[in-house]
Design a protein around this motif. Structure first.
Motif, mmCIF file in Angstrom:
data_model
loop_
_atom_site.group_PDB
_atom_site.id
_atom_site.type_symbol
_atom_site.label_atom_id
_atom_site.label_comp_id
_atom_site.label_asym_id
_atom_site.label_seq_id
_atom_site.Cartn_x
_atom_site.Cartn_y
_atom_site.Cartn_z
ATOM 1 N N ASP A 239 4.305 0.368 9.445
ATOM 2 C CA ASP A 239 3.468 1.462 8.947
ATOM 3 C C ASP A 239 2.520 1.952 10.038
ATOM 4 O O ASP A 239 2.263 3.157 10.147
ATOM 5 C CB ASP A 239 2.659 0.999 7.731
ATOM 6 C CG ASP A 239 3.535 0.807 6.501
ATOM 7 O OD1 ASP A 239 4.662 1.339 6.479
ATOM 8 O OD2 ASP A 239 3.086 0.115 5.562
ATOM 9 N N ALA A 240 2.027 1.031 10.856
ATOM 10 C CA ALA A 240 1.095 1.410 11.922
ATOM 11 C C ALA A 240 1.759 2.363 12.914
ATOM 12 O O ALA A 240 1.147 3.342 13.363
ATOM 13 C CB ALA A 240 0.583 0.169 12.641
ATOM 14 N N THR A 241 3.015 2.086 13.270
ATOM 15 C CA THR A 241 3.743 2.955 14.197
ATOM 16 C C THR A 241 3.956 4.335 13.592
ATOM 17 O O THR A 241 3.767 5.363 14.257
ATOM 18 C CB THR A 241 5.100 2.339 14.553
ATOM 19 O OG1 THR A 241 4.890 1.090 15.236
ATOM 20 C CG2 THR A 241 5.909 3.258 15.457
ATOM 21 N N LYS A 242 4.331 4.368 12.324
ATOM 22 C CA LYS A 242 4.573 5.650 11.658
ATOM 23 C C LYS A 242 3.293 6.462 11.523
ATOM 24 O O LYS A 242 3.288 7.678 11.711
ATOM 25 C CB LYS A 242 5.198 5.400 10.283
ATOM 26 C CG LYS A 242 6.608 4.825 10.350
ATOM 27 C CD LYS A 242 7.121 4.457 8.962
ATOM 28 C CE LYS A 242 8.509 3.844 9.048
ATOM 29 N NZ LYS A 242 9.001 3.363 7.734
ATOM 30 N N ILE A 243 2.191 5.780 11.194
ATOM 31 C CA ILE A 243 0.911 6.470 11.045
ATOM 32 C C ILE A 243 0.436 7.028 12.385
ATOM 33 O O ILE A 243 -0.060 8.153 12.470
ATOM 34 C CB ILE A 243 -0.146 5.513 10.458
ATOM 35 C CG1 ILE A 243 0.199 5.197 8.995
ATOM 36 C CG2 ILE A 243 -1.544 6.108 10.555
ATOM 37 C CD1 ILE A 243 -0.655 4.104 8.396
ATOM 38 N N LYS A 244 0.601 6.239 13.436
ATOM 39 C CA LYS A 244 0.198 6.678 14.776
ATOM 40 C C LYS A 244 0.932 7.961 15.167
ATOM 41 O O LYS A 244 0.327 8.920 15.673
ATOM 42 C CB LYS A 244 0.488 5.570 15.790
ATOM 43 C CG LYS A 244 0.129 5.923 17.222
ATOM 44 C CD LYS A 244 0.496 4.768 18.153
ATOM 45 C CE LYS A 244 0.215 5.114 19.617
ATOM 46 N NZ LYS A 244 0.630 4.002 20.523
ATOM 47 N N ARG A 245 2.233 7.997 14.932
ATOM 48 C CA ARG A 245 3.017 9.187 15.268
ATOM 49 C C ARG A 245 2.631 10.362 14.376
ATOM 50 O O ARG A 245 2.500 11.495 14.844
ATOM 51 C CB ARG A 245 4.505 8.875 15.144
ATOM 52 C CG ARG A 245 5.409 10.052 15.530
ATOM 53 C CD ARG A 245 6.869 9.660 15.589
ATOM 54 N NE ARG A 245 7.319 9.071 14.351
ATOM 55 C CZ ARG A 245 7.796 7.840 14.232
ATOM 56 N NH1 ARG A 245 7.876 7.059 15.295
ATOM 57 N NH2 ARG A 245 8.201 7.374 13.075
ATOM 58 N N ALA A 246 2.450 10.095 13.076
ATOM 59 C CA ALA A 246 2.086 11.164 12.137
ATOM 60 C C ALA A 246 0.737 11.771 12.489
ATOM 61 O O ALA A 246 0.544 12.986 12.354
ATOM 62 C CB ALA A 246 2.067 10.618 10.711
ATOM 63 N N ASP A 247 -0.204 10.939 12.955
ATOM 64 C CA ASP A 247 -1.527 11.439 13.330
ATOM 65 C C ASP A 247 -1.437 12.428 14.489
ATOM 66 O O ASP A 247 -2.140 13.450 14.508
ATOM 67 C CB ASP A 247 -2.450 10.275 13.705
ATOM 68 C CG ASP A 247 -2.932 9.488 12.495
ATOM 69 O OD1 ASP A 247 -2.776 9.996 11.361
ATOM 70 O OD2 ASP A 247 -3.449 8.363 12.675
ATOM 71 N N VAL A 248 -0.568 12.123 15.451
ATOM 72 C CA VAL A 248 -0.418 13.030 16.595
ATOM 73 C C VAL A 248 0.239 14.330 16.147
ATOM 74 O O VAL A 248 -0.186 15.434 16.534
ATOM 75 C CB VAL A 248 0.404 12.367 17.716
ATOM 76 C CG1 VAL A 248 0.633 13.353 18.865
ATOM 77 C CG2 VAL A 248 -0.310 11.130 18.243
#
Length: 362
Positions: A239-248
């Protein structure tokens, strides 16, 4: 792929190769027959308990650094069939189970040999995963050497059907039970390798699935392979990886919208660009009013045959002028944010090819 001399000693700290690569080989029934080998031997090597027996049919997978390798036929057979690489007593899995029983493996062996007798092509694929990507997504602990094999196997179970159904001109199987497949997880190389083998069981008679010679085709559509690779990777990401990408993505979208809105506001508020707007209006084809096509694609901007090209060229010049002056600071922040995605894309897909546009450049 280099051996590490032990289980789960995956190399970490790499960023030049893709997080997940999917090299592909094909073995025709005629080639296996010529070499005196059977498709079912792949199962025997895993069911056996003697590593000397297991390595008889093995050829180590070459070190793959290019995820976009050509899909060419290869005369290797069982290029990664090593029971000693798995460590499990029942290492094979398929669509129904994560650990096949001896009885299930016997049935699998018989079906594979039937597929070979029917002249079919064995598809061999390997999901090769970088060690640091496994760590970042909570799939591997380098301290304890623990690997979440069940999660990896389930992810493969979820994507294989697309390979069977969409990889060729028609679905590989002619009925739900006509495709035989199984996989295994290998832990004794510098990158984690998950292997999958699949083949049609019944004799192939459909013209679109046959070469002119009458031999079944061994082919996988490149886009389907890339989509399977992407779906596999996405399911395993934390989830952390997905959230990081979504934030960008969200930040880039917000900056883009802000710049667009500011551009329109500044065009309304100042007369500085009146002359530029007049030039655009003058070259618009008047008889196409209401059907003007705007954009920055090659056909609209550089194609001299396009009647919209002059207006779009003038518009691009106006945009460049505004981004150099009033919107300079906003545009630089937008670029810097978009370039963060370039770094994330490199970590996921590896180094780009020469001439390939970066995500921010698109």
């Amino acid at each position: 792929m280099a051996k590490t001399g032990g289980f789960a000693n995956f190399t970490t700290g790499e960023k030049k190769t893709g997080a997940v690569l999917l090299p592909t080989h094909f073995t025709t029934a005629s080639q296996a027959n010529k070499e005196g080998k059977q498709f079912g031997n792949l199962v025997r090597t895993y069911a056996a308990k003697n590593s000397k027996v297991m390595d008889e049919n093995n050829q180590s997978l070459m070190d793959i650094t290019d995820a976009e390798m050509n899909l060419t036929a290869n005369d290797s057979f069982g290029y990664s069939s090593r029971f000693s690489a798995t460590g499990d007593e029942h290492p094979l899995f398929d669509g129904q189970t994560l650990n096949m029983t001896d009885e299930q493996m016997d049935r699998l062996e018989d079906r594979l040999n039937t597929a070979q007798k029917n002249g079919n092509v064995l598809h061999e694929m390997a999901f090769s995963m970088r060690g640091d990507w496994l760590v970042e997504n909570g799939l591997y602990d380098p301290e304890t050497k623990q690997l979440d094999q069940d999660k990896l196997k389930r992810a493969e179970q979820h994507i294989v059907q697309d390979l069977f159904d969409k990889g060729g001109a028609q679905p590989l199987g002619e009925s739900p039970d006509d495709v035989i497949w199984f996989g295994a997880v290998h832990q004794d190389t510098d990158h984690l390798n998950m292997h999958i083998w699949y083949v049609k069981e019944s004799k192939e008679t459909r013209p679109s699935m046959l070469h002119q010679s009458g031999e079944p085709k061994g082919v996988i559509d490149f886009n389907v392979k890339k989509q399977a690779e992407s779906k596999f990777r996405y399911e395993l990401e934390s989830d952390a990886t997905k959230i990081k990408r979504a934030d960008v993505y969200e930040a880039v979208g917000n900056y883009r919208s802000s710049i667009k809105n500011d551009t329109l506001s500044k065009l309304d508020e100042t007369h500085r660009y009146t002359a530029d707007l007049q030039k655009i209006f003058e070259v618009l084809p008047k008889d196409l009013r209401g059907r003007w096509k705007v954009g920055n694609t090659d056909s609209l901007v550089t194609d001299d045959a396009s009647r919209m090209a002059p207006a779009n060229q003038q518009m691009n010049q106006l945009i460049d002028k505004m981004l150099t002056h009033e919107l300079k600071d906003d545009y630089q922040v937008f670029q810097a944010t978009a370039q963060k995605m370039d770094g994330m894309m490199t970590e996921t897909h590896g180094q780009q090819h020469q001439g390939q546009l970066k995500w921010s450049e698109k």
